[in-house]
Design an enzyme around this catalytic site. Structure first.
Site, PDB file in Angstrom:
ATOM      1  N   LYS A   1       0.936  -0.781   0.132  1.00  0.00           N
ATOM      2  CA  LYS A   1      -0.030  -0.225  -0.070  1.00  0.00           C
ATOM      3  C   LYS A   1       0.868   1.686   0.108  1.00  0.00           C
ATOM      4  CE  LYS A   1      -4.032   2.049   0.764  1.00  0.00           C
ATOM      5  NZ  LYS A   1      -4.127   2.662  -0.562  1.00  0.00           N
TER       6      LYS A   1
ATOM      7  N   LYS B   1       6.094   3.171   8.242  1.00  0.00           N
ATOM      8  CA  LYS B   1       4.690   4.073   8.541  1.00  0.00           C
ATOM      9  C   LYS B   1       2.944   3.241   8.024  1.00  0.00           C
ATOM     10  CE  LYS B   1       4.497   7.742   6.413  1.00  0.00           C
ATOM     11  NZ  LYS B   1       4.040   9.048   4.933  1.00  0.00           N
TER      12      LYS B   1
ATOM     13  N   LYS C   1       4.636   1.477  -3.316  1.00  0.00           N
ATOM     14  CA  LYS C   1       5.366   3.149  -3.642  1.00  0.00           C
ATOM     15  C   LYS C   1       5.454   3.316  -5.381  1.00  0.00           C
ATOM     16  CE  LYS C   1       4.805   7.351  -2.348  1.00  0.00           C
ATOM     17  NZ  LYS C   1       4.207   7.846  -0.891  1.00  0.00           N
TER      18      LYS C   1
ATOM     19  N   ASP D   1      -0.248  10.424  -4.691  1.00  0.00           N
ATOM     20  CA  ASP D   1       0.776  11.414  -3.624  1.00  0.00           C
ATOM     21  C   ASP D   1       0.782  12.919  -4.243  1.00  0.00           C
ATOM     22  OD1 ASP D   1       2.663  10.888  -1.760  1.00  0.00           O
ATOM     23  OD2 ASP D   1       3.874  11.355  -3.230  1.00  0.00           O
TER      24      ASP D   1
ATOM     25  N   SER E   1      -7.031   5.636   3.929  1.00  0.00           N
ATOM     26  CA  SER E   1      -6.715   4.391   2.606  1.00  0.00           C
ATOM     27  C   SER E   1      -7.186   2.993   2.979  1.00  0.00           C
ATOM     28  CB  SER E   1      -4.903   4.704   1.806  1.00  0.00           C
ATOM     29  OG  SER E   1      -5.574   5.579   1.684  1.00  0.00           O
TER      30      SER E   1
HETATM   31  P1  NDP Z   1       0.448  17.908  -3.964  1.00  0.00           P
HETATM   32  O1  NDP Z   1       0.753  17.623  -4.913  1.00  0.00           O
HETATM   33  O2  NDP Z   1      -1.234  17.930  -3.882  1.00  0.00           O
HETATM   34  O3  NDP Z   1       0.815  18.727  -3.433  1.00  0.00           O
HETATM   35  C1  NDP Z   1       2.269  18.951  -3.836  1.00  0.00           C
HETATM   36  C2  NDP Z   1       2.626  20.899  -3.087  1.00  0.00           C
HETATM   37  O4  NDP Z   1       3.519  20.965  -2.799  1.00  0.00           O
HETATM   38  C3  NDP Z   1       2.567  21.533  -4.571  1.00  0.00           C
HETATM   39  O5  NDP Z   1       2.230  22.732  -3.781  1.00  0.00           O
HETATM   40  C4  NDP Z   1       4.168  21.597  -5.226  1.00  0.00           C
HETATM   41  O6  NDP Z   1       3.768  22.745  -5.792  1.00  0.00           O
HETATM   42  C5  NDP Z   1       4.700  21.313  -3.631  1.00  0.00           C
HETATM   43  N1  NDP Z   1       5.537  20.602  -4.223  1.00  0.00           N
HETATM   44  C6  NDP Z   1       5.841  19.658  -5.454  1.00  0.00           C
HETATM   45  N2  NDP Z   1       7.184  18.900  -5.218  1.00  0.00           N
HETATM   46  C7  NDP Z   1       8.171  20.554  -4.994  1.00  0.00           C
HETATM   47  C8  NDP Z   1       9.315  20.675  -5.000  1.00  0.00           C
HETATM   48  N3  NDP Z   1       9.868  20.224  -6.047  1.00  0.00           N
HETATM   49  N4  NDP Z   1       9.959  22.351  -5.158  1.00  0.00           N
HETATM   50  C9  NDP Z   1       9.179  22.535  -3.878  1.00  0.00           C
HETATM   51  N5  NDP Z   1       8.112  22.917  -4.087  1.00  0.00           N
HETATM   52  C10 NDP Z   1       6.895  21.454  -4.311  1.00  0.00           C
HETATM   53  O7  NDP Z   1       0.661  16.493  -3.440  1.00  0.00           O
HETATM   54  P2  NDP Z   1       0.802  16.041  -1.559  1.00  0.00           P
HETATM   55  O8  NDP Z   1      -0.362  17.152  -0.838  1.00  0.00           O
HETATM   56  O9  NDP Z   1      -0.373  15.103  -1.944  1.00  0.00           O
HETATM   57  O10 NDP Z   1       1.980  15.583  -1.112  1.00  0.00           O
HETATM   58  C11 NDP Z   1       2.685  17.187  -0.811  1.00  0.00           C
HETATM   59  C12 NDP Z   1       3.451  15.362   0.178  1.00  0.00           C
HETATM   60  O11 NDP Z   1       3.012  14.854   1.260  1.00  0.00           O
HETATM   61  C13 NDP Z   1       4.596  14.608   0.047  1.00  0.00           C
HETATM   62  O12 NDP Z   1       5.637  14.746   0.827  1.00  0.00           O
HETATM   63  C14 NDP Z   1       4.080  13.648  -0.312  1.00  0.00           C
HETATM   64  O13 NDP Z   1       4.296  12.647  -0.337  1.00  0.00           O
HETATM   65  C15 NDP Z   1       3.201  13.966   1.202  1.00  0.00           C
HETATM   66  N6  NDP Z   1       1.901  12.737   1.473  1.00  0.00           N
HETATM   67  C16 NDP Z   1       0.882  12.886   0.915  1.00  0.00           C
HETATM   68  C17 NDP Z   1      -0.430  11.723   1.114  1.00  0.00           C
HETATM   69  C18 NDP Z   1      -1.625  12.668   0.873  1.00  0.00           C
HETATM   70  O14 NDP Z   1      -2.131  11.931   1.348  1.00  0.00           O
HETATM   71  N7  NDP Z   1      -1.198  13.029  -0.451  1.00  0.00           N
HETATM   72  C19 NDP Z   1       0.004  11.240   2.294  1.00  0.00           C
HETATM   73  C20 NDP Z   1       1.526  11.029   2.827  1.00  0.00           C
HETATM   74  C21 NDP Z   1       2.140  11.923   2.632  1.00  0.00           C
HETATM   75  P3  NDP Z   1       3.730  22.396  -7.388  1.00  0.00           P
HETATM   76  O15 NDP Z   1       2.226  23.175  -7.176  1.00  0.00           O
HETATM   77  O16 NDP Z   1       4.642  23.697  -7.754  1.00  0.00           O
HETATM   78  O17 NDP Z   1       4.657  21.397  -7.997  1.00  0.00           O
END
Ligand code: NDP
Length: 445
Positions: free
Chosen positions: A90, A114, A126, A166, A377
């Site tokens: 997962k 986790k 992943k 993600d 999830s």
């Molecule tokens: P989204 O795609 O919804 O949002 C990602 C955000 O981070 C956007 O604002 C994006 O900006 C910014 N971002 C992405 N890459 C970069 C970068 N290289 N430098 C600066 N900003 C960046 O993703 P999520 O919110 O789902 O995920 C965010 C984090 O949380 C990740 O690390 C993910 O692995 C983690 N996570 C997510 C979960 C989930 O349920 N969604 C669960 C557990 C962890 P831009 O639009 O400009 O790319």
């Protein structure tokens, strides 16, 4: 040489070209030292760590699709099935140009512990692609998702591997992926989570990672005699995790003063208006700098790194890996930040983690802090199996209990192994113990 050092050297030699994976292995192995030293002979005899740092399976594939100009595009697709000792694989799918094997291996490795920490019966995986959904039409995103699933469906299923979203994979992408899976297999099953509410999704899944982050932050603050109310909170990112962390923090009385994307950040000392952010990011898929057009007091700063220079009480990194370096961590502490909880996976470089631990601020690492998403999830999987839909309140209540249990297990493990208050050690050990026990019980496989 100790077993931990021996294994790290092996991984360093074998995977020298995978910096993020090496970083994650180093962080986990270092903090597992106390429990590994206490069981060294047994673990060595069973080759436990050698097996734990090697994924069970990696699938890599070509993803051809045709863009709106009729041009053939080719991306690279991946699924890492890291560890199935305690349940089906997962973990999310990430669509972002930076995606490579090292990043996905680090994410899948971390996901294993986790998921174990969440208390739910799910293994670690992943996947994703170097495809960038940004600025693509819906039609192009659909073409890509259909091609991606045309290979991926062979390797996943409701009882063997259940991907989710993600970075770059939200409700739209999950919908297209699910449609294609169903079309090829003829199966209407819970093979993906984060689905829309009309076809098997769970209420509160969208909110789960961000809300869960703030629930565990609240537990950590309360145990230290502090309170989230009136705290100034710096949040990075403006995606799924950032938006719902901000929402819950505001509901609990905090003031969220920043949000960002990969181009820059907005700062408003009066607090950010989340309705405007949702309209820009969720409805129009726009950029965070557009926010300033709706606010007289907000400022936009180009570039992301300086977000950690903004004075705050609490920092919630919710964008991506390695977004906080040592210098930024020192600046946060210097400016009076007393708590950091990680919404993103591995947002702090190892040097920054050292700063947080040495300065003894309240620091909750991602493995524990963002486990709310995968936990809900898993609740979506349960609802799909039962053919039932739970209410928002029921899912939210379960999420609160899960985060509270994660906090308890993490802090108890830290105390048990002589590292009270070190939640990195606590989370890693608490996650590791269950996986280790299951692997030992199942023999060499
Ligand atoms: P989204 O795609 O919804 O949002 C990602 C955000 O981070 C956007 O604002 C994006 O900006 C910014 N971002 C992405 N890459 C970069 C970068 N290289 N430098 C600066 N900003 C960046 O993703 P999520 O919110 O789902 O995920 C965010 C984090 O949380 C990740 O690390 C993910 O692995 C983690 N996570 C997510 C979960 C989930 O349920 N969604 C669960 C557990 C962890 P831009 O639009 O400009 O790319």
């Amino acid at each position: 040489m100790s077993y931990v050092d021996e294994i790290y050297l092996q991984v360093e030699k074998k995977d020298s070209h995978e910096p993020e994976f090496l970083q994650a292995v180093k962080e986990v192995l270092e903090s597992l030292r106390p429990v590994i030293e206490a069981n060294e002979d047994k673990y060595r005899a069973e080759g436990l760590l050698e097996r734990m740092v090697e994924p069970e399976r990696i699938v890599m594939f070509r993803v051809p699709w045709v863009d709106d100009n009729g041009k053939v595009q080719v991306n690279r697709g991946y699924r890492i099935q890291f560890n199935s000792a305690i349940g089906p694989y997962k973990g999310g799918l990430r669509f972002h140009p930076s995606v490579n094997l090292s990043i996905l291996k680090f994410l899948a490795f971390e996901q294993t512990f986790k998921n174990s920490l969440s208390g739910l019966p799910i293994g670690g995986g992943k996947g994703g692609s170097d495809f960038d959904p940004k600025f693509k039409s819906d039609r192009e995103v659909m073409a890509f998702c259909q091609s991606f699933m045309t290979e991926l469906y062979k390797h996943i299923g409701a009882n063997c591997d259940v991907p989710a979203g993600d970075i770059g994979v939200g409700a739209r992408e999950i919908g297209y992926l699910y449609g294609q899976y169903k079309r090829i297999t003829g199966l209407y099953e819970g093979v993906l989570t984060g689905k829309g509410l009309t076809y098997g999704g769970s209420l509160a899944r969208k909110e789960a990672t961000g809300y869960g982050l703030v629930y565990i932050l609240d537990e950590m603050l309360k145990a230290a005699g502090k309170n989230i109310e009136d705290a100034r909170v710096v949040i990075s990112g403006s995606g799924n995790v950032a938006i719902y962390a901000a929402e819950k923090a505001m509901q609990m009385g905090a003031k969220v003063i920043t949000l960002s994307d990969s181009n820059g950040y907005i700062y408003d000392e009066n607090g950010i208006n989340l309705d405007i952010v949702k309209e820009i990011k969720e409805v129009r898929r726009g950029r965070i700098k557009e926010y300033t057009a709706f606010s007289d007091t907000a400022k936009y700063v180009e570039g992301c790194k300086n977000i950690w220079q903004v004075p705050c009480d609490i920092a919630l990194p919710c964008a991506t890996q390695n977004e906080i370096d040592r210098e930024s961590a020192l600046k946060l502490i210097e400016n009076g930040c007393y708590a950091v909880a990680e919404g993103a996976n591995m947002p702090a470089e190892l040097g920054a983690v050292d700063v947080f631990l040495e300065s003894k601020i309240l620091y909750m690492p991602s493995k524990a802090a963002n486990a709310g998403g995968v936990s809900v999830s898993a609740l979506e999987m349960s609802q799909n199996s039962e053919r039932l839909s739970w209410s928002f309140e029921k899912v939210d209540e379960e999420l609160k209990n899960i985060m509270s249990n994660i906090y308890r297990k993490t802090s108890e493990a830290a105390v048990k192994y002589g590292h009270e208050g070190n939640f990195v050690v606590g989370a890693n050990i608490a996650g590791f113990e269950k996986v280790a026990e299951a692997m030992l019980a199942q023999g060499i496989c």
